[in-house]
Enzyme design. Structure first.
Site, PDB file in Angstrom:
ATOM      1  N   LYS A 109      16.989 -41.539 -46.098  1.00 24.47           N
ATOM      2  CA  LYS A 109      17.710 -42.178 -47.126  1.00 24.47           C
ATOM      3  C   LYS A 109      19.028 -42.940 -47.037  1.00 24.47           C
ATOM      4  O   LYS A 109      19.750 -42.587 -46.059  1.00 24.47           O
ATOM      5  CB  LYS A 109      17.740 -41.300 -48.374  1.00 24.47           C
ATOM      6  CG  LYS A 109      16.352 -40.881 -48.824  1.00 24.47           C
ATOM      7  CD  LYS A 109      16.571 -39.555 -50.087  1.00 24.47           C
ATOM      8  CE  LYS A 109      15.455 -39.230 -50.644  1.00 24.47           C
ATOM      9  NZ  LYS A 109      14.606 -40.035 -51.563  1.00 24.47           N
ATOM     10  N   ARG A 138       4.298 -35.901 -52.450  1.00 24.89           N
ATOM     11  CA  ARG A 138       2.634 -35.939 -52.410  1.00 24.89           C
ATOM     12  C   ARG A 138       2.148 -35.295 -51.533  1.00 24.89           C
ATOM     13  O   ARG A 138       0.894 -34.767 -51.885  1.00 24.89           O
ATOM     14  CB  ARG A 138       2.194 -37.430 -52.574  1.00 24.89           C
ATOM     15  CG  ARG A 138       2.386 -38.267 -51.167  1.00 24.89           C
ATOM     16  CD  ARG A 138       2.252 -39.603 -51.499  1.00 24.89           C
ATOM     17  NE  ARG A 138       3.471 -40.042 -52.098  1.00 24.89           N
ATOM     18  CZ  ARG A 138       3.726 -41.350 -52.429  1.00 24.89           C
ATOM     19  NH1 ARG A 138       2.919 -42.220 -52.423  1.00 24.89           N
ATOM     20  NH2 ARG A 138       4.897 -41.930 -53.065  1.00 24.89           N
TER      21      ARG A 138
END
Length: 344
Positions: free
Chosen positions: A122, A196
């Site tokens: 990130k 996920r």
């Protein structure tokens, strides 16, 4: 003086709201704690302590890496392997129903105690907020602790997937392929889509308990923040009945939810998604669910407070903990109607 001013019904309502608030505060405290302190193991121990003190009708299982491997949760392990902090599969049980064999409600929570993004790292700006990427796990665990304090006559199981997502020589790389618990293979295009991956294995495992409903909560996608901002939690569900009950609970608490689409259109976009990120993430999770009563709560947009909710001040909100508690609070009254829905 209070006995003269307030009747027993007012006192009962007050005590219930105190429990709701303490559940939210438990979650907020954990989310604000620095990640070097709130490790997967530490998280599990804190929940164990709080749940055991809430009720004697509880059991806590802190599953180590060896158990996760035995369960063939390759998708979960693929995320965890980038960190030197061992992963934990936290499983908590509250058996409040007089019938201990009654089908439970199963809550699943994403518990990334720090999310660097992994190899797909990130941007440094605001990365400190990623100490709260375990918000889903904290929400579901805090809700179950509160249900135990309220002595609700229902059975609940909480599953929290706890690990860090870190870059290292062992970490997932873009284009790596892993295998989930149900045998499906998953190609990783971006290691920052780790939520996920861990939820996939937990959702598969949740089915082993023959649950009444499965609800997962996760700070899953930045796209959810773009779609709804901090106004509401996005809910993706295959059950209109379940949506109605979650929506009613949110009206009671004022901590709103909003239904999002779970069309087949988004399933076709999972492999090469360029838009609708929250929807394609939910479509991905749907591939690991066969239960007719499932809801996915994407709570990324409501993770922090930007002065929209004055009583929460700035910082981590731990929404929608109170809505989940209210949902559980109403579930024992809805038992008959739920059985009718499941048998129809």
């Amino acid at each position: 003086v209070s006995a003269k001013l307030y009747g027993s019904r007012d006192q009962e309502a007050w005590q219930k709201e105190v429990i709701f608030a303490s559940g939210q505060n438990l979650a907020r405290h954990s989310m604000e704690t620095p990640a070097n302190e709130m490790t997967p193991t530490r998280f599990a121990k804190i929940i164990e302590k709080n749940l055991k003190s809430a009720s004697s009708k509880t059991e806590v299982y802190i599953r180590p890496k060896s158990w996760i491997e035995d369960q063939a949760m390759g998708s979960f392990l693929s995320v965890a392997k980038g960190s030197d902090k061992p992963p934990v599969f936290l499983e908590i049980h509250y058996t409040g129903s007089p019938d201990t064999s009654e089908q439970p409600l199963v809550f699943v929570g994403k518990g990334i105690t720090f999310d660097s993004g992994g190899i797909s790292i990130k941007a440094s700006a605001n990365m400190d907020l990623m100490r709260a990427d375990m918000g889903g796990a904290e929400s579901i665990c805090s809700a179950i602790v509160s249900a135990a304090k309220l002595d609700l006559p229902i059975n609940i199981i909480g599953l929290a997937l706890l690990c860090e997502n870190m870059p290292s020589r062992k970490a997932n790389k873009p284009e790596d392929v892993g295998r989930a618990r149900n045998g499906k293979t998953i190609q990783v295009n971006n290691t920052d889509a780790e939520g996920r991956l861990i939820l996939a294995d937990a959702l598969c495992y949740a089915h082993t308990y023959n649950p009444k409903v499965i609800i997962d909560a996760a700070t899953l996608t930045g796209a959810m923040d773009v779609a709804l901002g901090s106004g509401a939690t996005g809910v993706f569900t295959n059950s209109s009945w379940l949506w109605k009950k979650l929506f009613q609970a949110s009206i009671e608490t004022g901590d709103h939810v909003w239904r999002m689409p779970l069309f087949e259109h988004y399933t076709r976009q999972v492999i090469d998604c360029q838009s609708g990120g929250a929807c394609t993430a939910a479509a991905f999770l749907k591939e690991f669910v066969t239960h007719p009563m499932w809801a996915h709560l994407d709570i990324a947009g409501v993770m922090t407070n930007k002065d929209e909710v004055p009583y929460l001040q700035k910082g981590m909100t731990r929404r929608p903990t109170r809505t989940l508690i209210q949902f559980l609070n109403g579930s024992h009254r809805d038992g008959v109607s739920l059985r009718l829905v499941l048998n129809s």
